[in-house]
Design a protein around this motif. Structure first.
Motif, mmCIF file in Angstrom:
data_model
loop_
_atom_site.group_PDB
_atom_site.id
_atom_site.type_symbol
_atom_site.label_atom_id
_atom_site.label_comp_id
_atom_site.label_asym_id
_atom_site.label_seq_id
_atom_site.Cartn_x
_atom_site.Cartn_y
_atom_site.Cartn_z
ATOM 1 N N ASP A 303 -0.061 20.319 122.468
ATOM 2 C CA ASP A 303 -1.163 21.002 121.789
ATOM 3 C C ASP A 303 -0.657 22.237 121.050
ATOM 4 O O ASP A 303 -1.049 22.495 119.907
ATOM 5 N N ARG A 308 -3.015 22.484 117.779
ATOM 6 C CA ARG A 308 -4.297 21.842 118.058
ATOM 7 C C ARG A 308 -5.335 22.852 118.519
ATOM 8 O O ARG A 308 -5.044 23.787 119.267
ATOM 9 N N ARG A 311 -9.323 22.129 123.412
ATOM 10 C CA ARG A 311 -10.063 20.922 123.762
ATOM 11 C C ARG A 311 -11.429 21.283 124.343
ATOM 12 O O ARG A 311 -11.591 22.323 124.980
#
Length: 385
Positions: A303, A308, A311
């Motif tokens: 990630d 990213r 989440r």
């Protein structure tokens, strides 16, 4: 944070366990996302978007048909039915999906509702304005954005990119090197790591297999990390406390910092390191232990490298209590049960339980667990985006 070198013949991992938080901090310290590259659309699915796509024009540029048939003005069809068709003496314009709408027309009738005989055209149904067509700018508006930076590209993202006429997209795709220790050909756990990495949007260059001796492992590490061949290295197997488990002994002399033995259940024998500024994870060869370490160590690392976005947790109450002995972070597999999450495995996983699990959570080492009904933040075991 550097551990002392191993004496000759010593077994790595015999000291106190390192907390999961400390292991993650070692891996993530000063780690930045990988550089942006432009991938062809057919290779972009699943990669993490590096930027949004600002729209320079409305789409579609003009009103267009969304069905095959004949274009009309809806006002001219008022009252039309099979019992009382509306007659036209000028032939209507046929259109197909994606064609521009003729001037003055604001709806499309299916060809089965239009009858031709004796030079007269009869429409046998009404239509409301906009039926069978898409207005200019209805798909995408100028000044808006498409794709979300930090999210994995989905088939919808690629559809939008093709609609915009793009041939490539800006993405971040970490490169993962994988070394399978102790196998003549790669085993199922190493293959899982490759599949897991790919499912998380990373690129793998294949699996290198080596024998379980220090020289072979060392040579494979040097080759994998040489010439900037990968952004992160994962070794699978040889992390236990046995005399033949030499994975950690092979990478420890090369590491700026390393830890062997993580306070994580399952996954205690995992190890982490930084070699040449790059993160290295050594996973146990047992599938259940490797999966736990992959979810708690490898996934956060991927990630970060991919830039990213955080989440989204699935927050639901527990259908049953979770008991933890404390001292070790424990991975718990969960199955969706109506509007709750039911624990199905704690601390040790069978392939059957992994196949049934929908999500997981990590009980911190400082916790003794959670009572039934407690709302917890869980994460999908595997995600599409």
């Amino acid at each position: 944070m550097t551990q002392a070198p191993l004496p000759d013949g010593a077994v790595a991992g015999a000291g106190p366990l390192t907390s999961l938080e400390t292991a993650l901090a070692l891996l993530l310290e000063e780690l930045e996302p990988v550089g942006v590259l432009y991938l062809a659309l057919e290779r972009s699915l699943g990669a993490v978007a590096a930027e949004a796509l600002p729209l320079a024009q409305d789409l579609p540029l003009a009103d267009e048909a969304t069905m095959d048939g004949f274009a009309f003005a809806a006002a001219d069809l008022v009252g039309a039915s099979s019992y009382s068709p509306v007659a036209f003496f000028a032939e209507p314009r046929r259109v197909e999906i994606g064609w521009p709408m003729p001037e003055g027309c604001d709806c499309v009738l299916d060809a089965s509702l239009v009858d031709f005989h004796g030079g007269v055209v009869e429409a046998m149904a009404e239509a409301f304005p906009g039926e069978g067509m898409r207005r200019a700018g209805e798909d995408l508006r100028i000044g808006g954005t498409t794709t979300t930076p930090g999210r994995r590209l989905s088939p919808i993202d690629l559809l939008i990119a093709r609609r915009l006429g793009l041939e490539s997209l800006a993405v971040r795709r970490p490169r993962v090197g994988i070394i399978d220790v102790g196998n003549d050909r790669h085993g199922p756990t190493a293959a899982f790591v490759a599949d897991f990495s790919a499912s998380e949007g990373a690129a793998t260059g294949g699996i290198v297999t080596v024998q379980r001796d220090e020289g072979s492992i060392s040579a494979a590490i040097d080759e994998a990390l040489g010439d900037d061949g990968c952004d992160l290295l994962v070794l699978v197997g040889g992390t236990g406390r046995g005399a033949e488990d030499r994975t950690v002994a092979a990478f420890a002399p090369r590491a700026e910092a390393w830890r062997h033995g993580i306070a994580l259940r399952p996954g205690t024998s995992a190890a982490v390191a930084r070699i040449g500024g790059r993160p290295v994870i050594a996973l146990p060869g047992t599938p259940g232990e490797a999966i736990a370490a992959a979810l708690t160590l490898l996934r956060p690392l991927l990630d970060r490298l991919a830039g990213r976005a955080p989440r989204t947790a699935l927050t639901l109450p527990l259908a049953a209590k979770i008991a933890s002995s404390g001292g070790l972070a424990e991975l718990v597999l969960l199955q969706r049960s109506g509007a709750a999450l039911r624990p199905i495995a704690t601390g040790g996983f069978s392939l059957e339980s992994l196949g049934r699990a929908d999500a997981f959570l990590v009980v911190p080492g400082s916790s003794e667990g959670y009572a039934a009904g407690t709302a917890v933040d869980a994460f999908p075991l595997f995600e599409a985006r």
